[in-house]
Design a protein around this motif. Structure first.
Motif, PDB file in Angstrom:
ATOM      1  N   LEU A   1       0.819  -1.221   0.000  1.00 20.35           N
ATOM      2  CA  LEU A   1       0.000   0.000   0.000  1.00 20.35           C
ATOM      3  C   LEU A   1       0.848   1.264   0.000  1.00 20.35           C
ATOM      4  O   LEU A   1       0.733   2.116   0.885  1.00 20.35           O
ATOM      5  N   PRO A   2       1.710   1.440  -0.995  1.00 19.82           N
ATOM      6  CA  PRO A   2       2.532   2.656  -1.037  1.00 19.82           C
ATOM      7  C   PRO A   2       1.659   3.893  -1.161  1.00 19.82           C
ATOM      8  O   PRO A   2       0.684   3.903  -1.902  1.00 19.82           O
ATOM      9  N   ARG A   3       2.034   4.938  -0.427  1.00 25.24           N
ATOM     10  CA  ARG A   3       1.269   6.184  -0.448  1.00 25.24           C
ATOM     11  C   ARG A   3       2.095   7.319  -1.025  1.00 25.24           C
ATOM     12  O   ARG A   3       2.064   7.593  -2.203  1.00 25.24           O
ATOM     13  N   GLY A   4       2.865   8.004  -0.166  1.00 23.59           N
ATOM     14  CA  GLY A   4       3.618   9.150  -0.644  1.00 23.59           C
ATOM     15  C   GLY A   4       4.811   8.757  -1.499  1.00 23.59           C
ATOM     16  O   GLY A   4       5.366   7.669  -1.373  1.00 23.59           O
ATOM     17  N   VAL A   5       5.211   9.681  -2.362  1.00 16.85           N
ATOM     18  CA  VAL A   5       6.400   9.480  -3.191  1.00 16.85           C
ATOM     19  C   VAL A   5       7.026  10.843  -3.467  1.00 16.85           C
ATOM     20  O   VAL A   5       6.327  11.850  -3.577  1.00 16.85           O
ATOM     21  N   THR A   6       8.347  10.889  -3.500  1.00 18.74           N
ATOM     22  CA  THR A   6       9.052  12.111  -3.850  1.00 18.74           C
ATOM     23  C   THR A   6      10.311  11.741  -4.613  1.00 18.74           C
ATOM     24  O   THR A   6      10.712  10.569  -4.642  1.00 18.74           O
ATOM     25  N   ILE A   7      10.948  12.718  -5.237  1.00 12.65           N
ATOM     26  CA  ILE A   7      12.165  12.500  -6.021  1.00 12.65           C
ATOM     27  C   ILE A   7      13.188  13.528  -5.571  1.00 12.65           C
ATOM     28  O   ILE A   7      12.890  14.727  -5.533  1.00 12.65           O
ATOM     29  N   ASP A   8      14.398  13.073  -5.222  1.00  9.77           N
ATOM     30  CA  ASP A   8      15.410  14.017  -4.771  1.00  9.77           C
ATOM     31  C   ASP A   8      16.341  14.402  -5.913  1.00  9.77           C
ATOM     32  O   ASP A   8      16.175  13.960  -7.057  1.00  9.77           O
ATOM     33  N   SER A   9      17.336  15.238  -5.619  1.00 11.57           N
ATOM     34  CA  SER A   9      18.229  15.750  -6.666  1.00 11.57           C
ATOM     35  C   SER A   9      19.154  14.676  -7.218  1.00 11.57           C
ATOM     36  O   SER A   9      19.768  14.866  -8.268  1.00 11.57           O
ATOM     37  N   MET A  10      19.271  13.548  -6.536  1.00 11.84           N
ATOM     38  CA  MET A  10      20.085  12.432  -7.006  1.00 11.84           C
ATOM     39  C   MET A  10      19.266  11.448  -7.834  1.00 11.84           C
ATOM     40  O   MET A  10      19.718  10.357  -8.146  1.00 11.84           O
ATOM     41  N   SER A  11      18.043  11.843  -8.144  1.00 13.89           N
ATOM     42  CA  SER A  11      17.104  11.029  -8.912  1.00 13.89           C
ATOM     43  C   SER A  11      16.657   9.778  -8.172  1.00 13.89           C
ATOM     44  O   SER A  11      16.209   8.812  -8.789  1.00 13.89           O
ATOM     45  N   ARG A  12      16.764   9.785  -6.847  1.00  8.10           N
ATOM     46  CA  ARG A  12      16.204   8.682  -6.081  1.00  8.10           C
ATOM     47  C   ARG A  12      14.691   8.874  -5.984  1.00  8.10           C
ATOM     48  O   ARG A  12      14.221   9.959  -5.672  1.00  8.10           O
TER      49      ARG A  12
END
Length: 312
Positions: free
Chosen positions: A283-294
């Motif tokens: 049940l993944p909810r939040g997601v973000t992307i950092d400057s290292m493309s993670r």
């Protein structure tokens, strides 16, 4: 439909003491799950954000607080505590961070947005008091009033705050100082309509990408609220209850937590399927992307965070 040959690969991490026990990792890495004390426990983490230093902010919904971690996995601090007073949070479901470190929280259970400064001190509440309801805080459907807001994001110039007003099936937009600007959307299935919107993100050219949860799709709007396009996926990659959405720094792709299918799906900005991650995730909810493309995702059912390295 053609698939761009890119893959999720493991995150290289030198500080193994802050990584939880690894089991059947495949091409994923789990971070921040091992509890060393009460500060670092999670209970149903939801929305995520990163600041300009790639510190990771986690809406720890079940514990009523925001947890902040260094990009390498070290716990830094906690913002807020469970409750209903100013500076307290009840089931926070998303978080956004300004360039100067101001923290905006979708205080979902209290039906409001709360703002904290870079040191975690309370600044203000956004959202006028609505209809008082016992055990539900103050909710309403009027202009500038919320019902279970679940997503918060900033325009590119940070002049506007965009809120996914889930219970009212709409998006509300406020100025940087918290004044109501405009709103758009209504309940329905047609293009431009929505049903229980969750996550929200903004592209470099100020298009709003919305996780239209109950309609099993993403929708793209201009900042003014004009409908642009729908992204639903195709074939084996049709979306099912998407919750979180993030846009890469260069605006070339969108990562979506496809909650009902227990996976993360990546699309181009135009909606073409690129890749997906279907490892052990619940049940993944939040997601973000950092400057290292993670691609960083809240593995909500398992109460921990996963970091996936995006490699072209």
């Amino acid at each position: 439909m053609s698939k761009v040959p890119v893959n999720f690969t493991p995150v290289s991490h030198p500080h193994q003491d802050v990584v939880c026990e690894e089991k059947n990792l495949g091409h994923r890495a789990k971070f921040f799950a091992t509890a060393r004390d009460n500060n670092t426990d999670f209970c149903y983490p939801f929305g995520l954000a990163v600041d300009r230093n790639d510190n990771i902010y986690i809406a720890d919904a079940g514990n009523g607080r925001i947890q902040v971690y260094h990009q390498s996995g070290y716990y830094l601090r906690t913002i807020g505590e469970s409750g209903r007073d100013k500076g307290e949070l009840f089931c926070p479901r998303d978080v956004a961070v300004t360039e100067l470190g101001k923290v905006l929280v979708a205080d979902s259970g209290n039906h409001r947005i709360q703002v904290f400064d870079s040191s975690g001190e309370f600044v203000q509440i956004i959202g006028r008091q609505g209809i008082s309801a016992a055990l539900l805080g103050n909710q309403g459907s009027g202009q500038g009033v919320f019902h279970t807001p679940c997503g918060v994001a900033l325009s590119t110039d940070e002049d506007y705050i965009i809120v996914a007003d889930r219970g009212n099936h709409r998006v509300q937009v406020f100025t940087a100082d918290g004044q109501f600007s405009h709103m758009f959307g209504s309940q329905g299935k047609r293009p431009g309509e929505m049903c229980e919107p969750w996550g929200v993100a903004v592209t470099p050219d100020d298009h709003i990408v919305l996780a239209d949860n109950r309609n099993n799709r993403l929708q793209v709007f201009t900042l003014d609220g004009d409908f642009v396009r729908t992204i639903e996926g195709e074939g084996d990659f049709l979306l099912n209850g998407p919750s979180g959405v993030a846009v890469s720094n260069d605006g070339s792709y969108i990562a979506c937590s496809d909650t009902g299918n227990n996976r993360v799906v990546v699309f181009t900005l135009m909606g073409l399927y690129v890749d997906s991650y279907t490892g052990s995730i619940g049940l993944p909810r939040g997601v973000t992307i950092d400057s290292m493309s993670r691609v960083i995702v809240a593995d909500t059912a398992n109460s921990h965070i996963q970091c996936l390295y995006w490699k072209a």
